[in-house]
Motif scaffolding. Structure first.
Motif, PDB file in Angstrom:
ATOM      1  N   THR A  91       0.803  -1.057  -0.058  1.00 54.15           N
ATOM      2  CA  THR A  91       0.219   0.131   0.037  1.00 54.15           C
ATOM      3  C   THR A  91       1.005   1.213  -0.236  1.00 54.15           C
ATOM      4  O   THR A  91       1.879   1.248   0.770  1.00 54.15           O
ATOM      5  N   PHE A  92       0.459   2.184  -0.752  1.00 55.97           N
ATOM      6  CA  PHE A  92       1.087   3.337  -0.740  1.00 55.97           C
ATOM      7  C   PHE A  92       0.293   4.462  -0.221  1.00 55.97           C
ATOM      8  O   PHE A  92      -1.024   4.681  -0.840  1.00 55.97           O
ATOM      9  N   ASP A  93       0.403   5.189   0.958  1.00 58.64           N
ATOM     10  CA  ASP A  93      -0.397   5.773   1.564  1.00 58.64           C
ATOM     11  C   ASP A  93       0.332   7.531   1.552  1.00 58.64           C
ATOM     12  O   ASP A  93       1.406   7.304   2.012  1.00 58.64           O
ATOM     13  N   ASN A  94      -0.588   8.402   1.321  1.00 61.28           N
ATOM     14  CA  ASN A  94      -0.007   9.922   1.452  1.00 61.28           C
ATOM     15  C   ASN A  94       1.166  10.129   0.594  1.00 61.28           C
ATOM     16  O   ASN A  94       1.964  10.887   0.834  1.00 61.28           O
ATOM     17  N   VAL A 111      -3.432   2.214  -3.533  1.00 62.85           N
ATOM     18  CA  VAL A 111      -3.002   3.802  -3.432  1.00 62.85           C
ATOM     19  C   VAL A 111      -4.030   4.468  -2.543  1.00 62.85           C
ATOM     20  O   VAL A 111      -5.322   4.382  -3.163  1.00 62.85           O
ATOM     21  N   LYS A 112      -3.595   5.235  -1.465  1.00 57.26           N
ATOM     22  CA  LYS A 112      -4.794   6.012  -0.804  1.00 57.26           C
ATOM     23  C   LYS A 112      -4.232   7.412  -0.326  1.00 57.26           C
ATOM     24  O   LYS A 112      -3.097   7.305  -0.157  1.00 57.26           O
ATOM     25  N   ASN A 113      -5.062   8.243  -0.492  1.00 53.74           N
ATOM     26  CA  ASN A 113      -4.772   9.662   0.143  1.00 53.74           C
ATOM     27  C   ASN A 113      -3.629  10.240  -0.566  1.00 53.74           C
ATOM     28  O   ASN A 113      -2.754  10.852   0.247  1.00 53.74           O
ATOM     29  N   SER A 114      -3.553  10.291  -1.882  1.00 50.40           N
ATOM     30  CA  SER A 114      -2.341  10.610  -2.561  1.00 50.40           C
ATOM     31  C   SER A 114      -2.906  11.710  -3.528  1.00 50.40           C
ATOM     32  O   SER A 114      -3.882  11.818  -3.901  1.00 50.40           O
ATOM     33  N   LEU A 115      -1.790  12.228  -4.242  1.00 50.98           N
ATOM     34  CA  LEU A 115      -1.911  13.219  -5.248  1.00 50.98           C
ATOM     35  C   LEU A 115      -0.919  13.057  -6.144  1.00 50.98           C
ATOM     36  O   LEU A 115       0.377  12.787  -5.999  1.00 50.98           O
ATOM     37  N   VAL A 116      -1.225  13.161  -7.486  1.00 51.75           N
ATOM     38  CA  VAL A 116      -0.564  13.018  -8.611  1.00 51.75           C
ATOM     39  C   VAL A 116      -0.574  14.474  -9.347  1.00 51.75           C
ATOM     40  O   VAL A 116      -1.719  14.498  -9.900  1.00 51.75           O
ATOM     41  N   ASN A 117       0.277  15.279  -9.128  1.00 51.36           N
ATOM     42  CA  ASN A 117       0.005  16.720  -9.891  1.00 51.36           C
ATOM     43  C   ASN A 117       1.087  16.677 -11.048  1.00 51.36           C
ATOM     44  O   ASN A 117       2.349  16.827 -10.948  1.00 51.36           O
ATOM     45  N   ALA A 141      -2.246   8.862 -13.679  1.00 52.84           N
ATOM     46  CA  ALA A 141      -3.042   7.785 -12.952  1.00 52.84           C
ATOM     47  C   ALA A 141      -2.445   7.555 -11.581  1.00 52.84           C
ATOM     48  O   ALA A 141      -1.347   7.938 -11.235  1.00 52.84           O
ATOM     49  N   ALA A 142      -3.224   6.601 -10.718  1.00 51.93           N
ATOM     50  CA  ALA A 142      -2.707   6.212  -9.367  1.00 51.93           C
ATOM     51  C   ALA A 142      -1.796   4.976  -9.421  1.00 51.93           C
ATOM     52  O   ALA A 142      -0.673   5.308  -8.956  1.00 51.93           O
ATOM     53  N   ILE A 169      -8.064   4.884  -3.395  1.00 52.95           N
ATOM     54  CA  ILE A 169      -9.038   5.358  -2.721  1.00 52.95           C
ATOM     55  C   ILE A 169      -8.540   6.719  -2.358  1.00 52.95           C
ATOM     56  O   ILE A 169      -7.487   7.116  -2.130  1.00 52.95           O
ATOM     57  N   ASN A 170      -9.485   7.788  -2.510  1.00 53.62           N
ATOM     58  CA  ASN A 170      -9.297   9.201  -2.181  1.00 53.62           C
ATOM     59  C   ASN A 170      -7.915   9.659  -2.486  1.00 53.62           C
ATOM     60  O   ASN A 170      -6.989  10.301  -1.906  1.00 53.62           O
ATOM     61  N   THR A 171      -7.764   9.570  -3.900  1.00 54.71           N
ATOM     62  CA  THR A 171      -6.691  10.173  -4.367  1.00 54.71           C
ATOM     63  C   THR A 171      -7.183  11.242  -5.705  1.00 54.71           C
ATOM     64  O   THR A 171      -7.946  11.125  -6.331  1.00 54.71           O
ATOM     65  N   THR A 172      -6.137  12.161  -5.823  1.00 56.88           N
ATOM     66  CA  THR A 172      -6.112  13.043  -6.704  1.00 56.88           C
ATOM     67  C   THR A 172      -5.497  13.126  -7.882  1.00 56.88           C
ATOM     68  O   THR A 172      -4.138  13.016  -7.450  1.00 56.88           O
ATOM     69  N   LEU A 173      -5.930  13.367  -9.070  1.00 57.93           N
ATOM     70  CA  LEU A 173      -5.233  13.347 -10.262  1.00 57.93           C
ATOM     71  C   LEU A 173      -5.379  14.414 -11.216  1.00 57.93           C
ATOM     72  O   LEU A 173      -6.574  15.184 -11.311  1.00 57.93           O
TER      73      LEU A 173
END
Length: 216
Positions: free
Chosen positions: A105-108, A143-149, A157-158, A183-187
């Motif tokens: 799991t990758f978190d934050n 992948v959860k609670n993360s950001l790909v900017n 993608a996550a 989960i809960n990830t912004t792209l």
């Protein structure tokens, strides 16, 4: 001094035995793989506990991975990758994967791909893998609670920005993603430039899917 030397020696033993238990060991393994050190390339690695990367300002993305990275159900937290300049096409924990990444799991995580590749069809940003190549497998990864900017990168993608490139339609299953979750990830992805016929492609699991497989 002796205690530090002993600790360093123990870390080397751990990594050579395929065991990664902290940020220093993970970074060292990544750097040796990127240096094409045969003692570290194509090997089996397993996490022995959760790894917190909050003290690492910019993780050294693994350029090409051909071994097995087994998370053993543990979590890598607070991964940060900061890429600027003209040398990058992809940004992720692993740039190009032809091995297996599983059970982690990758978190934050925060992936900042701050370069302009709007005209490129092979550019992408993701948390786990930039390009899942031939024989690449990503299995049971969350992948959860993360950001790909990636405001000027056309694929975001996550899990992986590209699950294989466009290939011969007679070839199937050359790259695989299975049993993964986001989960809960912004792209954030960028627009396409004139001449880029691929356009903007975004997805939780994969931004682009070639002649490959996504399951469950």
């Amino acid at each position: 001094m002796l205690a530090a030397q002993l600790a360093y020696a123990q870390q080397l033993v751990n990594i050579l035995n395929g065991k990664i238990g902290n940020a220093d060991e993970l970074i060292f393994a990544a750097e040796r793989m990127n240096a094409s050190d045969s003692a570290y390339v194509g090997k089996y690695y397993a996490l022995t506990q959760n790894v917190d990367l909050s003290s690492v300002e910019n993780f050294p993305m693994i350029s090409k991975f051909t071994g097995t990275f087994d998370g053993k159900g543990y979590t890598i937290s607070n991964l940060t990758i900061e890429h600027t300049g003209s040398s990058y096409y992809r940004s992720a924990f692993i740039d190009q994967n032809s091995g297996t990444v599983c059970d982690v799991t990758f978190d934050n995580a925060t992936i900042n791909a701050l370069y302009d590749r709007t005209s490129s069809g092979v550019a992408g940003a993701a948390v786990v893998v930039g390009e899942n190549c031939q024989d690449g497998v990503i299995s049971c990864v969350t992948v959860k609670n993360s950001l790909v900017n990636a405001p000027k990168v056309p694929k975001a993608a996550a899990i992986t920005s590209m699950n294989s490139r466009a290939g011969n339609t007679a070839v199937t299953n050359i790259a695989t993603v299975r049993n993964c979750a986001v989960i809960n990830t912004t792209l954030i992805g960028g627009p396409r430039a004139e001449g880029n016929t691929y356009g903007l492609m975004m997805g939780g699991i994969a931004g682009y899917q070639g002649t490959s497989t996504i399951e469950n």
